[in-house]
Design a protein around this motif. Sequence first.
Motif, PDB file in Angstrom:
ATOM      1  N   UNK A  26       0.851  -1.188   0.000  1.00 37.66           N
ATOM      2  CA  UNK A  26       0.000   0.000   0.000  1.00 37.66           C
ATOM      3  C   UNK A  26       0.887   1.237   0.000  1.00 37.66           C
ATOM      4  N   UNK A  27       0.300   2.333  -0.439  1.00 36.76           N
ATOM      5  CA  UNK A  27       0.988   3.619  -0.419  1.00 36.76           C
ATOM      6  C   UNK A  27       0.225   4.570   0.487  1.00 36.76           C
ATOM      7  N   UNK A  28       0.953   5.216   1.386  1.00 36.46           N
ATOM      8  CA  UNK A  28       0.390   6.312   2.169  1.00 36.46           C
ATOM      9  C   UNK A  28       0.658   7.581   1.372  1.00 36.46           C
ATOM     10  N   UNK A  29      -0.363   8.117   0.672  1.00 29.54           N
ATOM     11  CA  UNK A  29      -0.123   9.252  -0.215  1.00 29.54           C
ATOM     12  C   UNK A  29      -0.236  10.585   0.535  1.00 29.54           C
ATOM     13  N   UNK A  37       0.485  19.638   4.887  1.00 25.94           N
ATOM     14  CA  UNK A  37       0.520  18.246   4.447  1.00 25.94           C
ATOM     15  C   UNK A  37      -0.759  17.528   4.869  1.00 25.94           C
ATOM     16  N   UNK A  38      -1.353  16.810   3.922  1.00 22.77           N
ATOM     17  CA  UNK A  38      -2.536  15.992   4.176  1.00 22.77           C
ATOM     18  C   UNK A  38      -2.254  14.556   3.750  1.00 22.77           C
ATOM     19  N   UNK A  39      -2.956  13.605   4.356  1.00 22.58           N
ATOM     20  CA  UNK A  39      -2.964  12.217   3.908  1.00 22.58           C
ATOM     21  C   UNK A  39      -4.212  12.002   3.063  1.00 22.58           C
ATOM     22  N   UNK A  40      -4.050  11.309   1.946  1.00 20.28           N
ATOM     23  CA  UNK A  40      -5.182  11.002   1.069  1.00 20.28           C
ATOM     24  C   UNK A  40      -5.723   9.614   1.412  1.00 20.28           C
ATOM     25  N   UNK A  41      -7.041   9.535   1.575  1.00 15.30           N
ATOM     26  CA  UNK A  41      -7.710   8.258   1.813  1.00 15.30           C
ATOM     27  C   UNK A  41      -8.736   7.999   0.717  1.00 15.30           C
ATOM     28  N   UNK A  42      -8.987   6.728   0.482  1.00 14.98           N
ATOM     29  CA  UNK A  42     -10.007   6.317  -0.477  1.00 14.98           C
ATOM     30  C   UNK A  42     -11.217   5.753   0.258  1.00 14.98           C
ATOM     31  N   UNK A 110       4.793  11.163  -1.998  1.00 16.38           N
ATOM     32  CA  UNK A 110       4.234  12.505  -2.175  1.00 16.38           C
ATOM     33  C   UNK A 110       3.594  12.583  -3.556  1.00 16.38           C
ATOM     34  N   UNK A 111       2.361  13.070  -3.597  1.00 13.75           N
ATOM     35  CA  UNK A 111       1.639  13.222  -4.854  1.00 13.75           C
ATOM     36  C   UNK A 111       1.898  14.628  -5.385  1.00 13.75           C
ATOM     37  N   UNK A 112       2.605  14.701  -6.497  1.00 14.92           N
ATOM     38  CA  UNK A 112       3.009  15.992  -7.056  1.00 14.92           C
ATOM     39  C   UNK A 112       2.030  16.428  -8.147  1.00 14.92           C
ATOM     40  N   UNK A 113       0.908  16.978  -7.705  1.00 15.90           N
ATOM     41  CA  UNK A 113      -0.096  17.501  -8.634  1.00 15.90           C
ATOM     42  C   UNK A 113      -0.498  18.894  -8.170  1.00 15.90           C
ATOM     43  N   UNK A 114      -1.155  19.629  -9.068  1.00 19.36           N
ATOM     44  CA  UNK A 114      -1.502  21.017  -8.768  1.00 19.36           C
ATOM     45  C   UNK A 114      -2.587  21.137  -7.706  1.00 19.36           C
ATOM     46  N   UNK A 115      -3.579  20.253  -7.754  1.00 18.61           N
ATOM     47  CA  UNK A 115      -4.673  20.350  -6.795  1.00 18.61           C
ATOM     48  C   UNK A 115      -5.336  18.993  -6.625  1.00 18.61           C
ATOM     49  N   UNK A 122     -10.471   5.994 -10.303  1.00 20.62           N
ATOM     50  CA  UNK A 122     -10.992   4.819 -10.995  1.00 20.62           C
ATOM     51  C   UNK A 122     -12.277   4.402 -10.277  1.00 20.62           C
ATOM     52  N   UNK A 123     -13.420   4.739 -10.855  1.00 21.71           N
ATOM     53  CA  UNK A 123     -14.699   4.561 -10.167  1.00 21.71           C
ATOM     54  C   UNK A 123     -15.063   3.110  -9.903  1.00 21.71           C
ATOM     55  N   UNK A 124     -14.461   2.176 -10.630  1.00 24.98           N
ATOM     56  CA  UNK A 124     -14.765   0.772 -10.353  1.00 24.98           C
ATOM     57  C   UNK A 124     -14.203   0.357  -8.994  1.00 24.98           C
ATOM     58  N   UNK A 125     -13.064   0.953  -8.613  1.00 32.17           N
ATOM     59  CA  UNK A 125     -12.416   0.581  -7.357  1.00 32.17           C
ATOM     60  C   UNK A 125     -12.620   1.610  -6.252  1.00 32.17           C
ATOM     61  N   UNK A 126     -12.788   2.867  -6.629  1.00 25.18           N
ATOM     62  CA  UNK A 126     -12.813   3.952  -5.647  1.00 25.18           C
ATOM     63  C   UNK A 126     -14.079   4.780  -5.826  1.00 25.18           C
ATOM     64  N   UNK A 127     -14.825   4.941  -4.742  1.00 23.43           N
ATOM     65  CA  UNK A 127     -16.036   5.761  -4.799  1.00 23.43           C
ATOM     66  C   UNK A 127     -15.696   7.240  -4.721  1.00 23.43           C
ATOM     67  N   UNK A 128     -14.794   7.578  -3.804  1.00 23.54           N
ATOM     68  CA  UNK A 128     -14.357   8.966  -3.655  1.00 23.54           C
ATOM     69  C   UNK A 128     -13.078   8.989  -2.832  1.00 23.54           C
ATOM     70  N   UNK A 129     -12.449  10.159  -2.777  1.00 27.66           N
ATOM     71  CA  UNK A 129     -11.280  10.343  -1.923  1.00 27.66           C
ATOM     72  C   UNK A 129     -11.532  11.518  -0.988  1.00 27.66           C
ATOM     73  N   UNK A 130     -10.792  11.530   0.101  1.00 22.88           N
ATOM     74  CA  UNK A 130     -10.823  12.670   1.018  1.00 22.88           C
ATOM     75  C   UNK A 130      -9.457  12.769   1.677  1.00 22.88           C
ATOM     76  N   UNK A 131      -9.185  13.885   2.305  1.00 26.27           N
ATOM     77  CA  UNK A 131      -7.893  14.067   2.959  1.00 26.27           C
ATOM     78  C   UNK A 131      -8.083  14.394   4.431  1.00 26.27           C
TER      79      UNK A 131
END
Length: 204
Positions: A26-29, A37-42, A110-115, A122-131
């Motif tokens: 697993x990755x702790x993003x 800094x935030x942690x991303x969860x699925x 670390x997720x290097x994206x703008x926002x 991927x909606x088949x595996x993930x309903x939503x994300x939150x931080x």
Amino acid sequence: MKIKTIKEKIQNRIPGPTRIQHYYSVLVPLIEINGEIHLIYELRSQNLKTQPGEVSFPGGRIERGEEFSQAAVRECSEELLIPESKIELLGEADYLITPYNFIIYTFVGKINIDSLESIKVNNYEVEEIFTVPLKFFLNHQAEKYAAVLKSEFDQDFPYHLLPQGEKFNPRQGDYQIYFYRYQDRVIWGITAEITRSFIEIIKH
């Protein structure tokens, strides 16, 4: 077989745990939002057979010939639809040996994206994300509850081979289950344990 052969077989191998049937990574993003800094969860999709609707980190089974870290990055890329080039691997945290005969290797990236809004899951595996802000975990202890692990034997278990026969009393084990409550989210079980372990590493 000779002692020399036994010695060669033992010396030329890497020791590993017994009874393990599956290996996962697993990755702790981590992501920076407004300099914090935030942690991303699925939230796992209801399409999944195992643990639908549960909170988790990106991760999955390690494929044959794949490095543990590669699996963590690949799974994160597949589930969050982020190019692997945008996932900066920071290092490896502790691994978890579960009572269910599998090991989970944990990596931090670390997720290097703008926002956060640019992540299209991927909606088949993930309903939503939150931080969750990192400072929340630094300032709040996980809730801890104990579960008792008991042995149950098949009907054809050979009690007659044991000195105590059917009076045999197998050992029981305690298994700690952790919970975090953040706003209306509940992070618990293995995901909470991985979170707690990561926080303990960076606090000390």
